[in-house]
Design a protein around this motif. Structure first.
Motif, PDB file in Angstrom:
ATOM      1  N   TYR A 167       0.851  -1.312   0.000  1.00  0.00           N
ATOM      2  CA  TYR A 167      -0.074   0.050   0.115  1.00  0.00           C
ATOM      3  C   TYR A 167       0.881   1.164   0.068  1.00  0.00           C
TER       4      TYR A 167
ATOM      5  N   LEU B 137      -6.062  -3.266   5.480  1.00  0.00           N
ATOM      6  CA  LEU B 137      -5.357  -2.665   4.363  1.00  0.00           C
ATOM      7  C   LEU B 137      -5.822  -3.192   2.921  1.00  0.00           C
TER       8      LEU B 137
ATOM      9  N   PRO C 245      -8.682  -2.164   1.383  1.00  0.00           N
ATOM     10  CA  PRO C 245      -9.149  -1.069   0.450  1.00  0.00           C
ATOM     11  C   PRO C 245      -8.136  -0.268  -0.332  1.00  0.00           C
ATOM     12  N   TYR C 246      -6.825  -0.225   0.422  1.00  0.00           N
ATOM     13  CA  TYR C 246      -5.847   0.360  -0.240  1.00  0.00           C
ATOM     14  C   TYR C 246      -4.604  -0.388  -0.820  1.00  0.00           C
ATOM     15  N   GLU C 247      -5.061  -1.764  -1.192  1.00  0.00           N
ATOM     16  CA  GLU C 247      -4.104  -2.512  -1.749  1.00  0.00           C
ATOM     17  C   GLU C 247      -3.465  -2.139  -3.167  1.00  0.00           C
ATOM     18  N   GLN C 248      -2.309  -1.832  -3.403  1.00  0.00           N
ATOM     19  CA  GLN C 248      -1.668  -1.808  -4.890  1.00  0.00           C
ATOM     20  C   GLN C 248      -1.935  -2.895  -5.729  1.00  0.00           C
TER      21      GLN C 248
END
Lengths: 562, 193
Positions: A422, A440, A442-445
């Motif tokens: 993230y 995490l 929702p923010y995963e790259q």
């Protein structure tokens, strides 16, 4: 008589593109620092220092210029007086001992002033398209003060201390390719001097090193006056430029798949060409043995306090000892000696030793290997378009064949998806966190190709094999990233890391070492499983020394003279 | 302020993801923004308004992707689309990847693209309109008459537009927690050795 080179199979991606192996790589003839110096020396680039306006406190401005057949480039260096409590290895900081920009051409006075208003601010400043890189560095306080003190008293610094640290300044970033308003790589990619990857960045670091050595001698002169001396030229070369590299660099290997393919495929092709040579000449054997001995010396100089790295250096040292013993009675006269040596290594040495041997095998064959460096760049845009008419069956078949290892992962096991990549709001930098503990999802790259491609495969299984991938993407646009990647990997097989990048046991420093070995860095010194320090250009000749006769063996330490 | 196209691509990609698009579509939009800037079009007028209608943008990107991916019959394709700018950029991607030339027309604009470049004429205010009838046809490469022109390598973005893009991008960044502080990523704050 024409000597036919037999086709020796390249090591496949499934063997090469594993994190544990990537984390055991070493610099080689194809490393970008060595490519740069070969060009500067081969084309007779000239060097001058149009400005060195630094005061007694070490504050001021300096210009370092390299001039080639068609163009000149200038490192604009701003030296600052930084209070010790502000010195940090962090990439995100607000003040540094020195800040730098690599300028296209020679800057005018007005342009220098504009740079002075922006370069020292780094992220908070803006630069123009005439700037190719932006960088900053901090002193290694323990070595800096020792060197200034010794030289100012007319003495050379302690060589053991020099070897232990290896650099007087450590960069915390070298930004290029459009960051903070600098020129995109596209702007200068067609210039021959920047044909190989990261040449502008390497040129920056090379000139920073020259500046830093001048600066330390200047400070010694300021302090010691007539008593001060300059560094002994041989000892002077033992200073590289340090670098602290953290997680921010790791995603690069996932977000530049075509470039990464070109780096690894070129290296493997070079290795296969050497293995395919039927005979070895006396000169080649001698060159190889000389480099192997110097690689052992390098391993002996390699210090680290991190348990993981201590273990790896021990493995390397033992592997090199075994190699030395084997070379004593190795039959170089029998056919395909280099291939036999590599086959021996694959069953007798660890990953450290095997990858060191790959680098060493390329050393005697500059005429075969060096020209390949021009094939290591890439335009990622060429792989961008998705071939929508490809059938779902073809995509499924490719996933089954190329990602069999990913099918074998038990994705329902907590460890398999324990981590998430993230970007942190506080630092605006890539981070690796514990997925559940830090909430995490929702923010995963998109940096876990294996998991995402397996998810796509599960949905693809619901479709008729004859349908087009465009039909699938209309229903499942959430798989667009994964499908694009699959199609890239189909065309560029070394583009994919064949490991789970979010596994609980994954070691981020393996990414860093792979990339940095392609840069040509040495003395990897992990400070944790996710950041490390390295040394760049240690042992390299300085720009003013290139004309006097260049030998492309500077990255191995000289054997001590009797 | 002047930005590099890598910066534009990254800003639009992050803002698109922040507006709720999946990563693949967000990447498409970043790539399209780069094309638009190369053609001299404004990020502010062509992309910022789209990001304020994320649901319509999502559907329009899926539609335009069919052109980009080479999945349309281009013997004279007609349809009604939202946000023609996306189709212009998709046409540019298609032309490059398929080494093809296309003619794209609406009542207000005409775009000719070839692998080498693009020429756009007409009222570019309509590029972000909705429910626009559009016609796309493949043309003979030799008849496309596109002369490669120098492409723009920079883009100007106003403070207001930048603020909006950054606000959307911020949604993709994870707030710091005690756990993330502890797991860390770099050196100690003060590191003088």
């Amino acid at each position: 008589m024409t000597v036919q080179t037999p086709l020796i199979a390249m090591r496949p991606p499934s063997q090469v593109m594993r994190l544990a192996r990537m984390g055991s790589m070493h610099q080689s003839r194809l490393s970008f620092m060595r490519v740069l110096l070969r060009r500067l020396a081969g084309e007779g680039w000239s060097f001058d220092r149009p400005m060195f306006d630094i005061d007694a406190k070490g504050v001021g401005t300096a210009l370092y210029r390299l001039t080639g057949p068609s163009r000149a480039y200038t490192l604009v260096a701003f030296a600052h007086d930084l209070p010790a409590d502000q010195r940090s290895d962090r990439v995100i900081a607000t003040a540094w001992d020195a800040t730098f920009a690599l300028f296209d051409g020679t800057p005018t006075r007005d342009e220098i002033e504009e740079l002075r208003d922006n370069v020292p601010k780094q992220e908070a400043g803006r630069i123009s398209e005439k700037v190719f890189t932006l960088s900053r560095a901090n002193r290694s306080v323990r070595l800096w003060e020792h060197v200034v003190d010794a030289l100012s008293h007319g003495q050379q610094p302690n060589p053991e201390k020099v070897e232990e640290v290896g650099y007087l300044m450590r960069t915390t970033a070298v930004y290029g390719s459009g960051k903070f308003g600098a020129a995109d790589r596209d702007v200068y990619a067609d210039r021959p001097e920047f044909g190989a990857p990261f040449q502008a960045e390497m040129m920056t670091v090379y000139l920073i090193r020259t500046f830093v050595l001048d600066l330390v001698e200047h400070m010694a002169r300021t302090k010691g006056g007539d008593h001060a001396i300059q560094l002994d030229p041989a000892l002077r070369r033992r200073f590289g430029i340090g670098n602290s590299t953290g997680l921010g660099m790791a995603p690069f290997l996932l977000t530049h798949p075509i470039l990464i393919h070109n780096w690894f495929e070129t290296r493997e092709r070079a290795l296969a060409l050497v293995r395919g040579r039927a005979n070895a000449s006396e000169a080649e054997i001698q060159n190889f043995k000389d480099c192997a001995a110097r690689a052992s010396l390098n391993a002996n100089h390699w210090t680290s306090t991190h348990p993981l790295q201590i273990e790896k250096v021990n493995e390397l040292t033992n592997d090199l000892r075994r190699l030395t013993q084997t070379l004593e009675d190795f039959d170089f006269g029998a056919s395909y000696p280099w291939d036999r040596l590599m086959q021996w290594a694959e069953t007798s040495l660890g990953l450290e030793g095997q990858e060191q041997l790959v680098s060493l095998l390329l050393e005697p064959f500059g005429d075969v290997v060096d020209g390949l460096s021009s094939e290591m760049s890439a335009d990622e845009a060429t792989g961008w378009a998705i071939a929508g008419t490809q059938t779902i069956g073809a995509v499924r078949d490719f996933i089954a064949a190329q990602y069999a290892w990913a099918h074998d992962v038990d994705w329902s096991a907590p460890d398999a998806t324990a981590r998430a990549w993230y970007v942190s709001q506080a630092k605006l930098e890539p981070r690796l966190g514990e997925r559940d503990a830090e909430d995490l999802d929702p923010y995963e790259q998109p940096l876990q190709p294996a998991r995402d491609i397996i998810r796509a495969a599960q949905d693809l299984a619901q479709y008729d094999a004859a349908q087009s991938i465009a039909c699938f993407l209309r229903d499942h646009p959430e798989h667009r990233h994964a499908i694009r990647r699959i199609q890239i990997v189909r065309a560029y097989p070394y583009a994919e890391i064949c490991d789970n990048t979010i596994d609980a046991e994954m070691m981020p420093i393996d990414f860093l070492r792979a990339k940095l070995s392609f840069f040509g860095a040495g003395h990897f010194d992990p400070r944790s499983d996710r950041w490390l320090r390295i040394n760049m250009f240690q042992g390299a000749p300085f720009p003013f020394e290139l004309a006097a006769g260049f030998r492309d063996d500077w990255s191995y330490p000289e054997a001590p003279t009797a | 302020m002047s930005y590099s196209l890598n910066e534009v691509d990254a800003m639009i990609r992050k803002a698109a993801r922040g507006s709720g698009l999946s990563w693949g579509l967000a990447e498409d939009l970043g790539h399209y923004a780069r094309f638009a800037c190369q053609m001299g079009l404004s990020i502010e007028t062509c992309f910022v308004p789209l990001l304020q209608s994320p649901e319509a943008l999502h559907l329009a990107l899926i539609d335009a992707a069919e052109l980009a991916d080479g999945a349309l019959d281009l013997t004279g394709h007609e349809r009604v689309v939202d946000f023609p700018i996306l189709w212009l950029c998709a046409a540019r991607l298609f032309a490059k990847s398929h080494y093809a030339s296309l003619l794209l027309t609406t009542s207000a604009i005409q775009l000719q693209v070839s692998p080498e470049g693009a020429t756009l004429s007409g009222n570019t205010d309509t590029l972000v309109a909705q429910q626009v009838p559009i016609r796309i046809a493949r043309v003979d490469h030799t008849e496309s008459n596109i002369v490669p022109v120098a492409q723009e390598t920079r883009a100007d973005i106003s403070k207001d537009a930048l603020a909006l893009l950054e606000e959307l991008a911020m949604r993709t960044y994870a707030p710091e927690t005690e756990a993330s502080r502890l797991s860390g990523a770099g050196a100690g704050t003060h590191d003088n050795d």
